[in-house]
Structure formats: C-alpha cells, structure tokens
Design an enzyme around this catalytic site. Structure first.
Site, short mmCIF file in Angstrom:
data_model
loop_
_atom_site.label_atom_id
_atom_site.label_comp_id
_atom_site.label_asym_id
_atom_site.label_seq_id
_atom_site.Cartn_x
_atom_site.Cartn_y
_atom_site.Cartn_z
N HIS A 1 0.83 -1.21 0.00
CA HIS A 1 0.00 0.00 0.00
C HIS A 1 0.86 1.25 0.00
O HIS A 1 1.95 1.28 0.57
CB HIS A 1 -1.00 0.00 1.16
N ASP B 1 -0.20 4.38 1.08
CA ASP B 1 -0.50 5.38 2.11
C ASP B 1 0.21 5.07 3.41
O ASP B 1 0.65 3.94 3.67
CB ASP B 1 -2.00 5.50 2.34
N ASP C 1 6.28 0.94 6.82
CA ASP C 1 4.92 0.46 6.62
C ASP C 1 4.20 1.43 5.69
O ASP C 1 3.67 2.44 6.15
CB ASP C 1 4.21 0.35 7.97
N GLU D 1 -5.14 1.99 2.59
CA GLU D 1 -5.09 0.73 3.36
C GLU D 1 -5.22 1.00 4.83
O GLU D 1 -5.84 0.23 5.58
CB GLU D 1 -3.78 -0.01 3.06
N GLU D 2 -4.63 2.11 5.28
CA GLU D 2 -4.65 2.44 6.71
C GLU D 2 -6.03 2.90 7.18
O GLU D 2 -6.23 3.14 8.36
CB GLU D 2 -3.61 3.53 7.01
N ASP E 1 3.37 -6.71 3.79
CA ASP E 1 2.83 -5.70 4.71
C ASP E 1 2.59 -6.29 6.10
O ASP E 1 1.49 -6.23 6.61
CB ASP E 1 1.53 -5.13 4.15
N HIS F 1 3.68 2.59 12.95
CA HIS F 1 2.65 3.51 13.44
C HIS F 1 3.14 4.29 14.65
O HIS F 1 2.33 4.78 15.45
CB HIS F 1 1.34 2.77 13.79
#
Length: 374
Positions: free
Chosen positions: A74, A76, A108, A141-142, A166, A347
């Site tokens: 992904h 984003d 990520d 995706e997030e 991922d 994150h």
C-alpha cells in the site's frame, strides 16, 4: 538484486509524503519506475469512493513463460509523516533505518513497495523465464483497507497467487491466518429531561450504553477472537438527561462463527440494557473484510517455502489479529497471503527496519517471480 539501488529507492519513497487519501505523488513515482521496466500501468476509478487523490495503481507485465504471480503493497501511511528524517545506524548489533524520532519512518509500507520494485526489476533484468506479473499498489489501506475493498472484482485472473508485503516479523514470516473484522455502530435512544428538576422523567441513553458495555465480553476472548468498544459519544449538557448516545466497536476472529457469536452477544447486551430502562437501540454491523486461513499443505504455502529457502530464509507460519489487503483480495480473484518484511514499531515515531530485512524481502520477491513459472 542490486542492494544499492534498493536503498536509493526506499529512501526516495520515504521522502514522499503520502498520508491516506494523498497518495498521488507516491503513485506517480511508482508508475514511472514500473513503466521503465516495461509494465503497462493504469489507475482504477476508486478515488471517488475512497476520497483519495488517485486510484489504485495496477501494473501488468506479460510473461516469457507460463504462469502468473502478483505482488501488493500500500502507498499510504499514517501520520505524522511530514518531513520524514531517516537515520541509518546500528541497533542491537544490526544495521537499521529508523525514524529520527519526530515522525514515522513509513517502512509500513514503503519497504514493501521498494522491495517489490527492486525484486521485480531484478527478475526482469536477469533474462530468466518469468510468468505474467501484476503489481498492485493500493490507496487508503490504513483506513480499513478502503482501496483494496473498492477494487473491481475482476482485477485478478481467478486463483492468481498474490503476495502482500505488509506485516511485521522477519522475512520468512507467513501470515497463514488473519481474522475477519466486523465494525459496529449503535445508536442508543432514551428521553431527555432536566437533570435537576425532573431526572426521573428522563431515560439516560449514556447509562444504557454504560450498562451494556459493562455486560459485554470484551478484550481477548480466546486464542482467535477479540472484541472492543472504541468510541462512546452523546449528550448535550451536564444538566440534561442524555436522550441519545453513539457507541462504536468491533469484533474479530479467525473463525467466522465465533465472530458472529460475539457480534450477537454485543448486540444483545445493548438491547437488554435498553429494554430495562425503557429506551431503544439501533445497531448496524459492517463486515469490513473476511478471514484468511491457509493449511500447511496448501500449494501456495509450498511455493512460498521453496522461494524462501532459495533466499536462505526460514519459513514460519503465523497467526495475526490484524487485517491487511490480503483479507479482501480473495474476493477480487486472487489467492492472497501476507508476508512479514521486518518493519518494527510501525505507526509510531520509534519505527525502524533492519537493512538486512529490506534486502531479504527484495530477494524474496525476485525468487517468487522465478518460482511462479509453471
């Protein structure tokens, strides 16, 4: 695999800010790389549904041998991602890339994107036989896998092996089991009244919600099932018995029947509390994505093990409590599975990835291209 080129690609991608719904610049950079390898690149029409400034990137390259394979990551990131500064240093005896501490690193999932770009390029440059290759880079995706969920159902030829780069865990980690995910939004309705003059005339929606939540089984319910209430919102002022309240939560399980039993238990707790106090409740559930479960003897697991051993990696099957694009890609025709790429503390502003893991992931992509030839 050209390690120096891989590192340049990763750092170039990290320098591009691409929070969810703002992936266009990232998509443009990736499209240019893929076109340079000979891929036909297109963008789907999902932007209107996801709110992104671009659609999902779908790139295809015809093979020189029978077979097909797909790779997904992904584009984003979460925030904070403005002006990412990267430090390369030794941590616990291993060389790593890490965030300087003010932002995320965005390994990520830019480590996954970089590994796909380099691994596929190396496979093309090798001149060895290769199958048809599809690269899917998703948006949002997030935000509950919105980009992948909005994909056209015919994006993949039925049964296409699709490797989603991922997950945490070192390269060699295979996420063989991942849960389905239900999201709940409940509106609890009572009756307003003056809290000081006639509280007995009111029906307090927040009290109904509180009693319901207290009665729900929440947290880790068994080795495959979890549930949570994450938001409660309602009321107008401290001197008014609250007439309404919103409660939002979720439940997950590797086993669909357990998730549905938990869903029923949460809903029953709300309805029972409302009935006791003379209120009412409206409950809406959404299945955000289905579960994934691969048996050890599945041919896809066998393909992965062969490719991983070629790269000197130790295959290990894992279960996760989180979802990834792989959870929804099965409904788009793919046999999708998520792989660990070594990202750690993602994150957060403590995010890092080992240099060796970044390189191993790119080698694995190259090996999977070769292994997918029929």
């Amino acid at each position: 695999m050209d390690a120096e080129r891989l590192h340049h690609t990763f750092l170039d991608l990290v320098a591009i800010e691409s929070p969810s719904q703002h992936e266009a610049q990232m998509a443009s950079a990736c499209a240019e790389e893929l076109r340079g390898m000979g891929f036909q690149v297109s963008f789907d029409d999902t932007a209107a549904r996801t709110g992104s400034d671009t659609g999902n990137l779908i790139a295809r390259l015809a093979g020189t041998a029978p077979g097909r394979v797909a790779f997904c990551a992904h584009m984003d990131t979460v925030r904070p991602c403005e002006g990412i500064a990267v430090v390369r240093e030794v941590l616990d005896g291993a060389e790593v890339y890490r965030s300087a501490g003010q932002t995320i690193l965005s390994a990520d999932d830019k480590a996954g994107v970089a590994a796909i770009l380099e691994g596929v390029r190396a496979a093309v440059e090798s001149g060895r036989p290769r199958p048809d290759i599809t690269v899917l880079l998703t948006t949002c995706e997030e935000q509950s896998l919105q980009g992948a969920s909005a994909l056209d159902a015919g994006t993949f030829e039925q049964g296409t092996p699709c490797f989603v780069l991922d997950a945490d865990g070192a390269p060699g980690s295979i996420i063989a089991e991942a849960p389905c995910h239900y999201t709940m939004s409940a509106r609890v309705m009572g009756r307003a009244a003056h809290a000081g003059v006639e509280p007995e005339a009111g029906v307090p929606a927040i009290r109904i919600a509180a009693e319901a939540i207290a009665a729900m089984p929440l947290g880790r319910l068994d080795d495959a099932t979890t549930a949570n209430i994450g938001l409660i919102e309602g009321g107008v002022a401290v001197n008014i018995v609250p007439a309404s309240c919103i409660v939002e939560g979720e439940c997950r399980s590797i086993f669909r029947e357990r998730a549905e039993a938990q869903r029923a238990a949460m809903e029953e707790a709300l309805r029972s509390a409302a009935a006791r106090h003379g209120g009412s409740v409206e409950v809406d559930w959404v299945l955000d994505y289905p579960e994934i479960a691969f048996e050890e003897d599945d041919p896809l697991i066998g393909l992965l093990r062969r490719a991983m051993r070629t790269c000197g990696l130790q295959p290990e099957l894992h279960r996760t409590g989180g979802g990834a694009d792989a959870n929804v890609l099965a409904s788009k025709g793919a046999r999708a599975i998520t792989l660990g790429i070594g990202m750690a503390n993602f994150h957060s502003t403590e995010e890092y990835i080992r240099v060796q893991d970044l390189e191993s992931t790119a080698r694995l992509v190259e090996a999977l291209v070769e292994e997918a030839c029929e």
